[in-house]
Design an enzyme around this catalytic site. Structure first.
Site, mmCIF file in Angstrom:
data_model
loop_
_atom_site.group_PDB
_atom_site.id
_atom_site.type_symbol
_atom_site.label_atom_id
_atom_site.label_comp_id
_atom_site.label_asym_id
_atom_site.label_seq_id
_atom_site.Cartn_x
_atom_site.Cartn_y
_atom_site.Cartn_z
ATOM 1 N N LYS A 1 151.035 -98.673 -5.674
ATOM 2 C CA LYS A 1 150.432 -99.615 -4.720
ATOM 3 C C LYS A 1 150.558 -101.021 -5.272
ATOM 4 O O LYS A 1 150.649 -101.197 -6.488
ATOM 5 C CB LYS A 1 148.941 -99.285 -4.529
ATOM 6 C CG LYS A 1 148.339 -99.808 -3.246
ATOM 7 C CD LYS A 1 148.611 -98.885 -2.096
ATOM 8 C CE LYS A 1 148.073 -99.374 -0.790
ATOM 9 N NZ LYS A 1 148.063 -98.288 0.204
ATOM 10 N N ASP B 1 150.572 -102.546 4.312
ATOM 11 C CA ASP B 1 149.170 -102.132 4.202
ATOM 12 C C ASP B 1 148.399 -103.275 4.875
ATOM 13 O O ASP B 1 149.013 -104.070 5.609
ATOM 14 C CB ASP B 1 148.770 -101.943 2.721
ATOM 15 C CG ASP B 1 147.457 -101.175 2.563
ATOM 16 O OD1 ASP B 1 147.484 -99.942 2.666
ATOM 17 O OD2 ASP B 1 146.387 -101.794 2.366
HETATM 18 N N1 GLU Z 1 149.815 -98.402 3.129
HETATM 19 C C1 GLU Z 1 150.013 -97.110 3.711
HETATM 20 C C2 GLU Z 1 149.136 -96.089 3.006
HETATM 21 O O1 GLU Z 1 148.031 -96.406 2.638
HETATM 22 C C3 GLU Z 1 151.486 -96.735 3.822
HETATM 23 C C4 GLU Z 1 152.253 -96.698 2.543
HETATM 24 C C5 GLU Z 1 153.741 -96.487 2.726
HETATM 25 O O2 GLU Z 1 154.212 -96.347 3.836
HETATM 26 O O3 GLU Z 1 154.424 -96.456 1.696
HETATM 27 O O4 GLU Z 1 149.482 -94.947 2.864
#
Ligand code: GLU
Length: 444
Positions: free
Chosen positions: A126, A166
């Site tokens: 992340k 996100d």
């Molecule tokens: N931010 C999204 C999550 O919390 C998607 C992450 C992604 O697609 O890599 O899963």
């Protein structure tokens, strides 16, 4: 003291001032106690839990950019590459003033198990920054994104680490970041997901988190002989997850009566007008106060309040710890049947416990919102085969993935004697695959 408790204490001592990270670790480790206790000797010898709770790598960098008046600003950029046991790091980039290392670590930790639950080969990561895209011009957002990617591009790649959207990072931001990555690295490759359709994005990625949430919720209810048809649904948030959750809920015959943003919330007894919501949030990037211009009979309230409304199904789709014990009590008093998390960890520990003790079907975000990242993995597959699939193909795969997740977490909960506890089920089912891969790869 048990190994689990020792590690929880260690995480708190070694990572002070990171309450969300502590919360996420506590929830997972508590859930996997049965497995840890049964393998304590081997796990201790291999420092399995220490390796699980310490990110493989944390990158922190300066992000300088210049605003429209010519003034320079410095934000902090982060990428936490948490666990690559089952695939390249995968997870979004959050752009929000509340971002700090603790927030990114909690999200990265959750992502390990969420990504595992999708059944696809993606590890957990992340990133993000304390930059606030709200109120900034397109040029300012571009300046920030280019500066952010100038540093981040050294650490990511299609088979290394694949960021995505996100909170605060949508199609616009991904576009600017992709352009800068390609310019510096000279590679047109799928190193970001959530891309626009004209340059490698996947159909149905925009809808995926919200649609996936409803596919899982629908499967959960159907397995308990309940139909979504005619149900009243309360949703918080008005971003990408909330909008497409509301759209799919309505397609399934339910009525969505609420949504919210950082300043207030809407109650629309006739059902939220999705087209109006999309125009306000996706086109105008405006506040929900505008909603009354489209629907004069709807109510706008300042502050928090969506959980005070009588609803059969509650879908928190805003942000972490937005649904607290008082909200949980109100939902239960109003006869809620199910609470499924569209956001990451939106329910506090106390509220989760209360909902579960009162017999509410509660599905944590790492299972319920996994449709977004699952479809990102489908975008990666399409990019690597230089193909694009139809909307129907992607959507059908997403639906299958979400139904499988529900059955996997349900079965894991049953297998370990926690029937109906989908928190334990999700954590165990997510952990088992990661554990197997970590064991196979030695002490790394
Ligand atoms: N931010 C999204 C999550 O919390 C998607 C992450 C992604 O697609 O890599 O899963």
């Amino acid at each position: 003291m048990s190994y689990v408790d020792e590690i929880i204490e260690q995480v708190i001592a070694k990572n002070p001032d990171e309450p969300e990270f502590h919360q996420a670790v506590r929830e997972v480790l508590d859930s996997i106690r049965v497995i840890v206790d049964a393998n304590e000797e081997q796990f201790r010898r291999d420092a399995l839990l220490e390796r699980l709770v310490n990110p493989e790598r944390q990158i922190k960098f300066r992000v300088p950019w210049v605003d429209d008046k010519g003034n320079a600003h410095v934000n902090t950029g982060y990428r936490v590459q948490f666990n690559s046991a089952i695939g390249p790091y995968k997870g979004g980039l959050r752009l929000h003033p509340s971002v700090n290392i603790g927030i990114i670590k909690f999200l990265g930790f959750e992502q390990i198990f969420k990504n595992s639950l999708t059944g696809l080969p993606i590890g957990g990561g992340k990133g993000g920054s304390d930059f606030d895209p709200k109120g900034k011009s397109d040029r300012e957002v571009m300046a920030f994104c280019q500066s952010f990617m100038t540093e981040l591009c050294k650490y990511i790649g299609a088979d290394t680490d694949v960021p995505a959207g996100d909170i605060g990072t949508g199609a616009r931001e991904i576009g600017y970041m992709f352009g800068q990555y390609k310019r510096i690295r000279g590679l047109f490759e799928g190193t970001l997901t959530g891309k626009g359709l004209s340059y490698g994005g996947s159909l149905a990625r925009t809808e995926a988190t919200g649609y996936g949430l409803l596919y899982l919720t629908d499967e959960l209810l159907r397995c308990h002989d309940i139909s979504m048809e005619g149900k009243t649904v309360a949703i918080s948030g008005a971003g990408n997850v909330a909008i497409y959750a509301a759209e799919k809920a309505q397609q399934l015959g339910a009525k969505v009566v609420t949504c919210s943003d950082s300043t207030g919330w809407i109650y629309d007894a006739e059902g939220i007008d999705i087209a109006a919501l999309k125009e306000i949030k996706e086109v105008k990037r405006a506040r929900l106060t505008e909603y009354k211009n489209y629907r004069p009979n709807a109510e706008y309230h300042e502050g928090k309040g969506v959980w005070s409304v009588k609803a059969d199904v509650a879908l928190p789709c805003a942000t972490q710890n937005e649904l607290d014990i008082e909200d949980a009590k109100q939902l239960v008093a109003n006869g809620v049947i199910a609470v499924c998390e569209g956001a990451n960890m939106p329910t506090t520990e106390e509220a989760t416990k209360y909902l579960q003790e009162n017999g509410i079907y509660f599905v944590p975000g790492k299972a319920a919102n996994a449709g977004g990242v699952a479809t990102s993995a489908l975008e990666m597959s399409q990019n690597s085969e230089h193909m694009s699939w139809t909307f129907e193909e992607v959507d059908a795969k997403l639906k299958k993935i979400m139904e499988n997740i529900y059955h996997n977490i349900d079965n894991a909960a049953k297998k370990y004697g926690f029937d109906g506890n989908y928190v334990v089920g999700a954590n165990i089912a997510g952990f088992e695959k990661v554990l197997d891969a970590m064991n196979a790869q030695g002490i790394v």
